[in-house]
Design an enzyme around this catalytic site. Structure first.
Site, PDB file in Angstrom:
ATOM      1  CG  ASP A 176    -100.852  25.718 -11.605  1.00  0.00           C
ATOM      2  OD1 ASP A 176    -100.535  25.642 -10.401  1.00  0.00           O
ATOM      3  OD2 ASP A 176    -100.563  26.692 -12.331  1.00  0.00           O
ATOM      4  NE  ARG A 177    -108.520  22.002 -10.281  1.00  0.00           N
ATOM      5  CZ  ARG A 177    -109.364  22.554 -11.157  1.00  0.00           C
ATOM      6  NH1 ARG A 177    -109.838  21.825 -12.157  1.00  0.00           N
ATOM      7  NH2 ARG A 177    -109.727  23.805 -11.047  1.00  0.00           N
TER       8      ARG A 177
END
Length: 491
Positions: A176-177
């Site tokens: 995930d970012r």
């Protein structure tokens, strides 16, 4: 006579196809504009640049007008903008001018030239963990997406490293970012497929560090709660014993801090469901404190219906929010662009960190409503004094929160949810009169909202072990002696 007409139509059709292939081929040859970066106050910005979205017409578009497709599936811009873009040939079909009533057919090639604006990321060094002829393993910084997604393109891990090493790179997994840690990249497509198969077959041993709320039980805890994707497009998951898919995460307490009432835990998932660690920790009553989704009001404990209803209410309960986030109605005037006409920004803006199709014509469609990590405000909601009778949606990380009315102090700073925000600085790319994004006032995100206390610390696959350095929010003395070698701290 009939045969002659048939032959003529066939020849004309063949000529049209050849002409179209030639024109499309010329568009495909247009080189992408090289990015220019600026670092301001610890954030890395991409100077706005010209970008070409291109795609062949999808089957569901056949028989529909181009205006219908753009206005219904790509609502980032208004119909007025699309009319102007078609007229000025910013949007073309088969490399030719098309009117709003053009009916799309099979093999139609659509191109859309835009002035692209990307959200900022933290200006952190990408540390190299391991590199050889086959792999490039790095420590991904938080805030940086792995690959092109939503409004991110050059401000992504893949593009940054390809620019740095001047070689194409391939992914076999992602993070995930907001998450940091080990990312394994490959230097050729064959190796990428081999490594991807390892992840698919669950032959990769993954270990993550997470900081969670409360005093987590001592020893090792196994969580087998099934997880259901409430909405894949939103990137939301939750525990659901009836409809969820089997999941397993082993969680071991490493350190408890009584001052902050938080625990550092080592998480080892044997399955790979979306947000598995975050959902499992929340379901056990120990959510990650800065998790923008699962740390609020124990959403992960609620039923699917309740969860969906609450999420929908949080996103859509306000009159001016259709989907996505609110944007300004600032105008670009003659003094900004040399053009006497005024351009008003569209009514909504949509962007998502979960969109991975990079060949779409323009921004993601309106079924994607979790925005990226910048904050957008409506200019007509800015007041000199805060009020309590109005609210608007703002964005932090990949979650949506309810915020108080926007106000402005005497220094021209924006006050939102009790925090002070500054507008994103004017970069050197200038203003494009035809670009709706240039009319948007975006606020600089707070750096603490650009990370989550979750770190991919160790990956073991294909007979190799890769460990990432500890993140800033973990002190080395928190790691017990029996885990130090496992996490690569004694080497």
């Amino acid at each position: 006579m009939a045969d002659s007409q048939t032959l003529k139509r066939t020849n004309n059709s063949a000529q049209c196809r050849k002409k179209r292939r030639t024109a499309v081929g010329e568009i495909q040859k247009i080189p992408p504009e090289q990015p220019t970066f600026q670092v301001v106050d610890g954030l890395r910005y991409v100077v706005p640049y010209k970008f070409l979205f291109k795609a062949y017409a999808k089957k569901r578009w056949f028989g529909r007008t181009i205006m219908e497709v753009f206005s219904q599936e790509f609502q980032a811009y208004t119909e007025d903008y699309y009319n102007r873009a078609l007229e000025s040939e910013r949007i073309t079909v088969n490399a030719e001018k098309a009117g709003p009533g053009h009916v799309l057919q099979d093999h139609d090639f659509i191109a859309h030239y835009i002035h692209r604006h990307e959200p900022p990321v933290l200006d952190k060094e990408i540390e190299i963990i391991c590199q050889d002829e086959q792999v490039l393993v790095v420590n991904k910084p938080c805030s940086v997406p792995v690959h092109t997604t939503g409004r991110f393109h050059h401000n992504t891990l893949l593009k940054m490293l390809e620019l740095r090493f001047k070689i194409p790179l391939y992914t076999c997994h992602r993070l995930d970012r907001l998450t940091s840690g080990v990312i394994v990249l490959l230097k050729d497509a064959t190796s990428a497929r081999t490594y991807s198969d390892l992840f698919i077959a669950h032959k990769v041993k993954k270990s993550y560090l997470a900081l969670c709320k409360g005093h987590f039980p001592a020893g090792r805890t196994s969580c087998n709660q099934p997880i259901l994707h409430v909405c894949r497009k939103l990137g939301i998951s939750r525990v659901d014993k009836e409809n969820g898919k089997p999941c397993h995460t082993d969680i071991t307490l490493l350190h408890y801090c009584p001052t902050s009432d938080t625990s550092l835990v080592l998480c080892s998932p044997t399955t790979g469901r979306m947000h598995q660690i975050r959902v499992h920790l929340a379901s056990l009553g120990h959510p990650i404190p800065n998790d923008p989704i699962y740390s609020r009001d124990n959403w992960a404990r609620k039923s699917t219906v309740e969860f969906s209803a609450e999420l929908s209410k949080a996103l859509f309960e306000f009159d001016h929010v259709v989907s996505g986030d609110i944007i300004t109605t600032n105008k670009v005037t003659a003094s900004d662009s040399g053009n006497t006409s005024e351009v008003t920004a569209p009514s909504i803006d949509i962007s998502s960190d979960d969109v991975t199709n990079t060949s779409e014509v323009t921004a993601p469609s309106n079924d994607v409503i979790i925005p990226s990590n910048d904050v957008i405000i409506p200019s007509n909601d800015v007041t000199n004094e805060p009020t309590s009778d109005k609210t608007c949606n703002t964005v932090s990380g990949d979650g949506v929160k309810k915020a108080a009315q926007v106000s402005m102090d005497d220094q021209g700073r924006f006050i939102l949810d009790g925090k002070v925000f500054l507008p994103i600085p004017q970069l050197d790319g200038g203003v494009d009169i035809e670009c709706p994004e240039c009319s948007v006032t975006r606020l600089v995100p707070h750096k603490e909202d650009m990370l989550i206390y979750l770190h991919a610390a160790r990956y073991q696959l294909n007979g190799r072990v890769f460990t990432a350095p500890l993140p800033d929010w973990v002190k080395e003395e928190w790691i017990p002696e029996e885990h130090r070698e496992f996490l690569g701290l004694n080497s």
